[in-house]
Design an enzyme around this catalytic site. Structure first.
Site, PDB file in Angstrom:
ATOM      1  N   ASP A  93       0.854  -0.929  -0.138  1.00 19.39           N
ATOM      2  CA  ASP A  93      -0.078   0.005  -0.094  1.00 19.39           C
ATOM      3  C   ASP A  93       1.037   1.287  -0.087  1.00 19.39           C
ATOM      4  O   ASP A  93       2.048   1.196   0.301  1.00 19.39           O
ATOM      5  CB  ASP A  93      -0.878   0.035   1.389  1.00 19.39           C
ATOM      6  CG  ASP A  93      -2.253   0.955   1.143  1.00 19.39           C
ATOM      7  OD1 ASP A  93      -2.347   1.778  -0.057  1.00 19.39           O
ATOM      8  OD2 ASP A  93      -3.278   0.716   1.828  1.00 19.39           O
ATOM      9  N   ASP A  94       0.178   2.304  -0.238  1.00 14.41           N
ATOM     10  CA  ASP A  94       1.100   3.486  -0.195  1.00 14.41           C
ATOM     11  C   ASP A  94       1.507   4.084   1.114  1.00 14.41           C
ATOM     12  O   ASP A  94       2.501   4.608   1.256  1.00 14.41           O
ATOM     13  CB  ASP A  94       0.432   4.918  -1.295  1.00 14.41           C
ATOM     14  CG  ASP A  94      -0.937   4.888  -0.700  1.00 14.41           C
ATOM     15  OD1 ASP A  94      -1.484   4.302   0.344  1.00 14.41           O
ATOM     16  OD2 ASP A  94      -1.697   5.847  -1.101  1.00 14.41           O
ATOM     17  N   ASP A  99      -1.972   4.761   8.132  1.00 12.19           N
ATOM     18  CA  ASP A  99      -2.181   5.845   8.932  1.00 12.19           C
ATOM     19  C   ASP A  99      -2.614   5.455  10.427  1.00 12.19           C
ATOM     20  O   ASP A  99      -1.763   5.146  11.270  1.00 12.19           O
ATOM     21  CB  ASP A  99      -3.069   6.695   8.085  1.00 12.19           C
ATOM     22  CG  ASP A  99      -3.348   8.290   8.748  1.00 12.19           C
ATOM     23  OD1 ASP A  99      -3.358   8.126  10.187  1.00 12.19           O
ATOM     24  OD2 ASP A  99      -3.479   9.275   8.040  1.00 12.19           O
TER      25      ASP A  99
END
Ligand SMILES: O=P(O)(O)OC[C@H]1O[C@H](OP(=O)(O)OP(=O)(O)O)[C@H](O)[C@@H]1O
Ligand SMILES: [Mg+2]
Length: 168
Positions: free
Chosen positions: A101-102, A105
Site C-alpha cells: 500500500d502507499d 495511517d
C-alpha cells in the site's frame, strides 16, 4: 488527524519513484514472494514499481475505501475481495504473499487485510506511528498529524512570492 493541525508532506513523482524503489531494495532480502496483493487505489503505484524491481508478475488487488471525505476516515468498505487462488497461497495463510500500500495511517486498512492474509508480508512506502506496528517494511515515517500529499492528487499551481506573505 484534525485538518486544522495539519503538517503537509508533499511528494513529487520523482521522490515517490525513489521511495518506492527504496522499498523494493528493502523487500529484496525479505522474499521471495510468489504474488503481490495491492490495496487499491493507493497501493497500485508502489506495487507497479516493486513488481518491476522484484520481477513479480502475479498481481492481485483488494479494493478498500475508507477516506470518503478528504482527511476524514469513515467506515471501511471492501469493494472487492482477494481472489481465492491467491488467498490459498501458503496453505491459506498468505505466507509468500507481499501486500503493498502507499501508506499506513491509523492502521485500520492494513489490519483488515491482515485478517485475510495473516502470514503475508506487509509493505508501505510511508508510515505514521499508529499504523507502524501493522507493517513489516516501510521507508519513511512521518508524524501522526502530518498529511501526505501524493503526486497523483496534486497539480502545479502559482506560488505567491514569500515577501508577499506566502506561508511556509
Ligand atoms: O491506515 P489507515 O488509516 O486505514 O489509512 C491508510 C489507507 O487510506 C488510504 O486509502 P483510501 O481509503 O483513502 O483509499 P484510496 O487508496 O482509494 O485513496 C491509503 O491509500 C491507505 O490505503
Ligand atoms: Mg488506500
Amino acid at each position: 488527524m484534525s485538518p486544522t493541525s495539519e503538517k503537509a508532506f508533499p511528494v513529487s513523482w520523482d521522490q515517490f519513484h525513489r521511495d518506492a524503489r527504496a522499498l523494493a531494495w528493502r523487500l529484496h532480502g525479505a522474499g521471495p514472494f510468489e504474488a503481490i496483493v495491492c490495496i487499491t487505489r493507493g497501493g497500485l503505484v508502489p506495487a507497479a514499481v516493486v513488481a518491476r524491481e522484484l520481477e513479480i508478475r502475479l498481481i492481485e488487488t483488494v479494493c478498500i475505501a475508507s477516506y470518503h471525505d478528504y482527511q476524514n476516515q469513515g467506515e471501511l468498505i471492501v469493494l472487492k475481495e482477494i481472489d481465492p487462488k491467491i488467498r490459498a497461497l501458503g496453505d491459506g495463510s498468505g505466507a509468500g504473499v507481499l501486500v503493498v500500500d502507499d501508506l499506513v495511517d491509523t492502521g485500520k486498512t492494513a489490519r483488515m487485510v491482515r485478517q485475510m492474509l495473516p502470514k503475508a508480508h506487509f509493505a508501505t512506502v510511508y508510515a505514521k506511528p499508529q499504523g507502524r506496528p501493522v507493517v513489516d517494511t516501510f521507508v519513511t515515517e512521518v508524524s501522526q498529524d502530518t498529511w501526505i500529499y501524493f503526486p497523483w492528487d496534486m497539480g502545479l499551481t502559482f506560488q505567491p512570492p514569500i515577501r508577499n506573505g506566502a506561508s511556509g
